[in-house]
Structures are given as C-alpha cells and as structure tokens.
Enzyme design. Structure first.
Site, short mmCIF file in Angstrom:
data_model
loop_
_atom_site.label_atom_id
_atom_site.label_comp_id
_atom_site.label_asym_id
_atom_site.label_seq_id
_atom_site.Cartn_x
_atom_site.Cartn_y
_atom_site.Cartn_z
N CYS A 147 -5.23 12.39 12.66
CA CYS A 147 -5.80 10.98 12.76
C CYS A 147 -5.73 10.13 14.06
O CYS A 147 -5.18 10.88 14.98
CB CYS A 147 -5.29 9.96 11.67
SG CYS A 147 -3.65 9.29 12.06
N ARG A 162 0.09 14.39 13.01
CA ARG A 162 0.59 14.24 11.68
C ARG A 162 0.67 15.52 10.81
O ARG A 162 0.08 15.61 9.75
CB ARG A 162 -0.58 13.35 11.03
CG ARG A 162 -1.15 12.06 11.65
CD ARG A 162 -0.23 11.04 11.61
NE ARG A 162 0.53 10.52 10.76
CZ ARG A 162 -0.21 9.41 9.86
NH1 ARG A 162 -1.27 8.87 10.40
NH2 ARG A 162 0.39 8.74 8.74
N ARG A 201 -5.25 10.57 4.41
CA ARG A 201 -4.30 11.55 4.58
C ARG A 201 -3.24 11.62 3.57
O ARG A 201 -2.67 12.56 2.99
CB ARG A 201 -3.63 11.48 5.68
CG ARG A 201 -4.35 11.40 6.97
CD ARG A 201 -3.64 11.32 8.26
NE ARG A 201 -2.76 12.59 8.51
CZ ARG A 201 -1.78 12.73 7.98
NH1 ARG A 201 -0.94 11.84 7.34
NH2 ARG A 201 -0.92 13.89 8.13
N LYS A 206 0.92 -1.20 0.14
CA LYS A 206 -0.01 0.10 0.06
C LYS A 206 0.90 1.21 0.16
O LYS A 206 0.66 2.12 -0.86
CB LYS A 206 -0.85 -0.07 1.30
CG LYS A 206 -1.85 1.33 1.69
CD LYS A 206 -2.55 1.36 2.93
CE LYS A 206 -1.90 1.58 4.18
NZ LYS A 206 -1.40 3.06 4.18
N ASN A 207 1.90 1.35 0.78
CA ASN A 207 2.51 2.46 0.93
C ASN A 207 3.80 2.80 0.07
O ASN A 207 4.19 3.72 -0.10
CB ASN A 207 3.15 2.68 2.42
CG ASN A 207 2.11 2.85 3.59
OD1 ASN A 207 1.03 2.94 3.28
ND2 ASN A 207 2.64 2.51 4.71
N ARG A 223 -8.49 -0.62 4.69
CA ARG A 223 -7.85 0.45 4.02
C ARG A 223 -6.59 -0.22 3.46
O ARG A 223 -5.61 0.26 2.59
CB ARG A 223 -7.41 1.46 4.91
CG ARG A 223 -8.82 2.00 5.18
CD ARG A 223 -8.57 3.79 6.05
NE ARG A 223 -7.62 4.38 5.35
CZ ARG A 223 -7.12 5.50 5.78
NH1 ARG A 223 -7.65 6.03 6.93
NH2 ARG A 223 -6.40 6.05 5.03
N ILE A 242 7.62 7.14 17.41
CA ILE A 242 7.28 7.64 16.06
C ILE A 242 6.06 8.45 16.04
O ILE A 242 6.00 9.78 15.99
CB ILE A 242 7.25 6.73 14.80
CG1 ILE A 242 8.33 6.07 14.61
CG2 ILE A 242 6.71 7.47 13.63
CD1 ILE A 242 9.61 6.56 14.17
N ASP A 302 4.60 0.49 12.20
CA ASP A 302 3.33 0.04 11.59
C ASP A 302 3.10 -1.49 11.90
O ASP A 302 2.21 -2.12 11.80
CB ASP A 302 3.47 -0.10 10.01
CG ASP A 302 3.28 1.24 9.44
OD1 ASP A 302 3.50 1.56 8.52
OD2 ASP A 302 2.90 2.29 10.36
C1 EPZ Z 1 3.96 6.89 6.49
O1 EPZ Z 1 3.14 8.21 7.06
C2 EPZ Z 1 3.22 5.74 6.39
N1 EPZ Z 1 1.94 6.03 5.37
C3 EPZ Z 1 2.61 5.44 7.94
O2 EPZ Z 1 1.95 4.13 7.43
C4 EPZ Z 1 3.85 5.06 8.70
O3 EPZ Z 1 3.39 4.93 9.99
C5 EPZ Z 1 4.77 6.39 8.75
O4 EPZ Z 1 5.16 6.68 7.53
C6 EPZ Z 1 5.96 6.01 9.59
O5 EPZ Z 1 6.53 4.94 8.94
C7 EPZ Z 1 2.24 6.16 4.06
O6 EPZ Z 1 3.33 5.80 3.67
C8 EPZ Z 1 0.98 6.59 3.28
P1 EPZ Z 1 6.11 10.33 8.55
P2 EPZ Z 1 3.64 9.40 7.31
O7 EPZ Z 1 5.75 11.68 7.89
O8 EPZ Z 1 4.62 9.87 6.26
C9 EPZ Z 1 6.49 13.73 12.21
C10 EPZ Z 1 0.16 3.11 7.97
O9 EPZ Z 1 -0.37 2.17 8.70
N2 EPZ Z 1 6.28 14.74 11.06
O10 EPZ Z 1 7.23 9.67 8.43
O11 EPZ Z 1 2.63 10.47 7.43
C11 EPZ Z 1 5.14 13.08 12.30
O12 EPZ Z 1 4.26 13.72 13.39
C12 EPZ Z 1 0.53 4.19 7.85
O13 EPZ Z 1 -0.09 2.11 6.57
C13 EPZ Z 1 6.45 15.82 11.39
O14 EPZ Z 1 6.64 16.64 12.52
O15 EPZ Z 1 4.65 9.37 8.56
C14 EPZ Z 1 5.53 11.61 12.86
O16 EPZ Z 1 5.82 12.03 14.28
C15 EPZ Z 1 0.33 4.61 9.19
N3 EPZ Z 1 6.28 17.06 10.43
C16 EPZ Z 1 6.99 11.40 12.18
O17 EPZ Z 1 7.35 12.63 11.53
C17 EPZ Z 1 6.15 16.60 8.84
O18 EPZ Z 1 6.05 17.56 8.13
C18 EPZ Z 1 6.81 10.33 11.20
O19 EPZ Z 1 5.83 10.96 10.47
C19 EPZ Z 1 5.93 15.19 8.77
C20 EPZ Z 1 5.92 14.31 9.73
#
Ligand code: EPZ
Length: 445
Positions: free
Chosen positions: A145, A150, A121, A51-52, A425, A355, A333
């Site tokens: 979420c 996020r 998202r 998916k990702n 999803r 995370i 995850d």
């Molecule tokens: C991706 O989400 C995945 N989703 C998530 O999978 C996964 O849990 C996550 O990466 C971490 O591995 C997709 O790829 C579609 P991040 P993402 O930005 O990109 C902070 C699932 O179950 N952050 O890497 O949204 C944030 O708050 C989903 O398949 C900022 O502070 O995650 C978090 O603490 C759930 N500012 C950390 O970084 C930003 O601009 C990691 O978030 C962006 C992120």
C-alpha cells in the site's frame, strides 16, 4: 441513480434498476473536505470504537457457531468492507447503528477474493480463523500500500509452524490443515495483524502455542479478551510472550469494542495545534502514554480524569523529536499528525519512522502549505514556521489525510483536502466532530 466505478461517481437515469453489487465496485467518491484555518477548538468530543480492534474482533466470529453481538463498532468504510467479506464467506450479518450481529454457523465459503481483499489489506486476518474452523482457506495476497510493502511472511511462517500446508498460487495464499498443532513461534518483528492471525489460528489447535516477540498493542489485548470470552485459553496478551492453550470449540459472545486510541490522539494534537481547549470523552488514556509524554513536552496541558483527557494548547509550541516504535512506544499511526504539529512549532524537530519504509507521503502536501521539511530515508527534519498557508492538497493514506485536515485547521485561508475516501476508512464523521468543536469545515461532493 448514482453508481461508483473505480474512484469515480456517476449519476445515470436508468429504467433498469442496477443491483448494488453489479455496479458498485468501489464505494469511493471524489468527495473533498474544505477547512478554513484560525478557529481554536473548544468543547467536548466523543471517541468512536477502535477500527484496529474491531476488524480482528468481528473476524474472530468466524471461530464460533451462533450469534455474536458487538457494540460500539465504528461506522467506517473498513468495517463495511469487513462485513461484506464475512457475508461472502457465508456469515449472517445485521447492523443496527453501532451494533453488529454476526452468525457464522453456516460458512459455505473459504475464499477471500482479490476484489474484496484489495480494498482492505486487513482482510488477511480471515486466514487464521478459516484454517482453524474449516481446515482450509484461499485468501488473496493483500499486496502493498502507500506506506510500504506490507509483507505477510511472518503470518505464513507461523501457520506453517502450526502444521498448515501453505502454497502461493496466482496471487492467492492457499492454506490447508486437517488439524493444527500448537508450537512455539518466534516473530522476527512484533507484527500486529500477524500476532492476531496466529492467535486466532491457535485457539483450537491441539496443545499449547507460544508466540514470542508478539505485538503488545491494546488491540491485541482486546482481541485476546474477546477470544477468552468465547472460551479460549490465552494468557500474556499485552506482553511479548503470548500463550494459547487449544480448546475444542468457541461459543458466541456479546461484547463492546474498545475506544480508538489513534482517533483520540488525533484530537489531542488538534487541540494543541489550534491553541484550543477540548475534553475527549469515552477514551482510554492508558493506551496513549507514548503520545501523552511527547505532547506534554511540546508545552500542551494534558490532564487525565478517568476516561476523559483534557488538552489545552498554547501559542508557543516546543519542537520535540519522535521515533515511531512498536507499542508502548510512540505509535506510527500518529506520526503524520505529530509532524503537522511540529511544522508550526518553535524550532527544529527530528521525526524517525521506524515501522514503515514509506510513511512520509504527507510531507510533499504539507510543504505545499508552506511547511519546511526535509526527508532523508526514514527520517524527516522539520523546521517550524510561523504559519501554514491554505492550498488544495491530496490525501494518500488514512493517517496522512488526518494530518492534512489538522494543517488546514491552522493554515491561513481555505484548504481543500482531496481523495478523502482514505479518511473515511478510519475516522467516523470526522468533519462533524471537528465542526462541533468550532472548526470551519465542510465536506463537498
Ligand atoms: C497494523 O498493521 C495496523 N493495522 C496499522 O494501522 C499500524 O500502522 C500497524 O499495525 C503498526 O502499528 C491494523 O491493525 C488493521 P505490522 P500491520 O504487521 O499489522 C513488518 C492504520 O492506519 N512485517 O505490525 O499490517 C511490516 O513490513 C493502519 O490504522 C513483516 O516484515 O502492521 C512493518 O514494517 C496503518 N512481515 C512491521 O512489520 C510480516 O509478516 C509492522 O507491521 C508482517 C509485518
């Protein structure tokens, strides 16, 4: 005629045919899954496309003119949402089973509306490609979420570095850039979709872009690989420094989506929990070193043979501590699924969620099934218990849903997991895959 409004599904007798878009606001229903515990899983299971990886790769077609063909695309609600959004932007989309064809030659729209973004998202991933291709974009802010706030501040910081003017108005990001210029961007946290958004924004920028502290997930490497197939010049994907040399244009491709490492991990934990013996086919073991290491410490036999992982569980499960980290650390995850395993392990384990700030929504439901878990901030102490007991439980997010199914596989009695639209999803036909492995599981409307 069935229509779904909000989270409810209604049957109506109507002479007037309702067009799907008119009434199907949210294709979610109140389906639930019933699973009876006590059946060790045996046999083979095929892993679907990731998916990702699929989400950013399908969206990258916005950067090209002509028909792209993507194979091994998983059949998931989030994929449907992505294709609906791409069609809204003017893409021509055809789906045949797990093959998706997308042609973005005539994009007539640069706006991703709230009604579509709120359902997924990751829609924010259209921001970078739209600015790169159309020099402008208006994308609804994705909001938080269940698992956390996020934020997307790093996505926006990077776009500003590339020369985009960014305004936040009425819940939307409004971005414009007559021409993007390469720059050096430091990401305060290695954000996965932030890295993906900025890679896609930079591929046609003037000059070179360097992303420092970039995310290193396999899905990042998969996207970079597809962008390079399209004619981009990206190096360093999979490391924390990614270099992108801007090119004039990209061309369409035909490519295959990589296997889903989180679905793979979910079945690995299921085998360990049920003292089963399963072979997981068409997976990529190299993407799971963090999990494999921990699972072996629990006492499970994990053997690797090419793109097959075999997992044999034992009745004694050792308690093992985990800390979720950016790749290649233990994946967030997989935290909920591993916690379920620890809830029936022999001893005390400490689970630290590094995370996301609120990724323990599954704890209260597991405790209703008899798990002994105490949460303190971003840590949970799990005292293994001899048995879980079946109960009606409520899914709250995608991976929490999976952890409740796993708990039901070992709990005494029939567990009812509600709100499984969360599950749909990210897992393709998971109940069918578990049933083929011997689980007593069914979906009921
Ligand atoms: C991706 O989400 C995945 N989703 C998530 O999978 C996964 O849990 C996550 O990466 C971490 O591995 C997709 O790829 C579609 P991040 P993402 O930005 O990109 C902070 C699932 O179950 N952050 O890497 O949204 C944030 O708050 C989903 O398949 C900022 O502070 O995650 C978090 O603490 C759930 N500012 C950390 O970084 C930003 O601009 C990691 O978030 C962006 C992120």
């Amino acid at each position: 005629m069935k229509i779904a409004i909000g989270h409810f599904q209604f049957k109506i007798n109507s002479k007037q045919e309702l067009t799907p878009d008119e009434h199907i606001k949210t294709e979610v229903t109140l389906d639930k899954i019933i699973v009876e515990g006590g059946h060790p899983l045996k046999g083979q299971v095929n892993i679907s496309g990731a998916k990702n990886a699929a989400l950013p790769i399908l969206i990258s077609s916005l950067l090209t003119e002509g028909q792209n063909t993507f194979t091994n695309v998983p059949n998931l609600q989030d994929i449907k949402s992505t294709l609906t959004l791409l069609k809204h932007l003017g893409a021509r989309v055809e789906t045949h089973g797990h093959t998706v064809r997308i042609d973005c030659s005539n994009l007539g729209n640069h706006e991703a509306p709230y009604d579509l973004v709120r359902k997924m998202r990751a829609s924010i991933l259209v921001l970078g490609p739209l600015v790169a291709k159309l020099q402008k974009a208006r994308v609804s802010l994705p909001g938080g979420c269940a698992i956390g706030a996020r934020p997307i501040n790093l996505h926006l910081k990077g776009l500003k570095h590339l020369g985009a003017a960014i305004e936040l108005k009425h819940g939307y990001v409004e971005a414009s850039a007559p021409n993007l210029r390469g720059d050096e961007i430091y990401l305060d946290t290695p954000t996965v979709t932030g890295t993906e958004n900025l890679m896609m924004a930079a591929v046609m920028a003037q000059g070179q872009t360097i992303l420092r502290n970039a995310a290193r997930e396999p899905e990042i490497m998969a996207l970079a690989d597809v962008l390079n197939q399209m004619g981009a010049h990206i190096s360093g994907a999979g490391t924390s420094v990614i270099k992108i040399k801007g090119v004039k244009s990209l061309h369409p491709v035909s490519t295959r989506i990589i296997p889903d490492r989180i679905e793979t991990g979910t079945f690995m934990v299921a085998a360990a929990m049920t003292q089963g013996d399963i072979e997981i086919l068409n997976c990529e073991p190299g993407h799971l070193s963090g999990l494999i290491n921990r699972l072996r410490l629990t006492g499970a036999d994990v053997t690797i043979n090419g793109n097959i992982i075999r997992v044999k569980g034992h009745d004694l499960i050792n308690s093992v501590d985990i800390k979720t980290m950016p790749y290649p650390g233990f994946p967030t995850d997989m935290q909920a699924q591993f916690m379920t395993l620890m809830s029936v392990a022999n001893g005390l384990s400490l689970i630290s969620e590094r995370i996301f700030e609120n990724r323990f929504m599954h704890v209260s439901e597991l405790k209703r099934m008899g798990a002994d878990i105490r949460v303190c901030g971003r840590s949970a102490v799990v005292q293994g218990v001899p048995n879980l007991s079946a109960a009606p439980v409520m899914a709250s997010d995608l991976r929490a849903s999976a952890s409740l199914i796993l708990a039901g596989l070992v709990a005494k009695g029939k567990t009812e997991v509600n709100r499984i639209y969360h599950l749909d999803r990210g897992y393709e036909a998971i109940e069918d895959k578990f049933r083929k492995l011997g689980a007593a599981i069914k979906r009921v409307a």
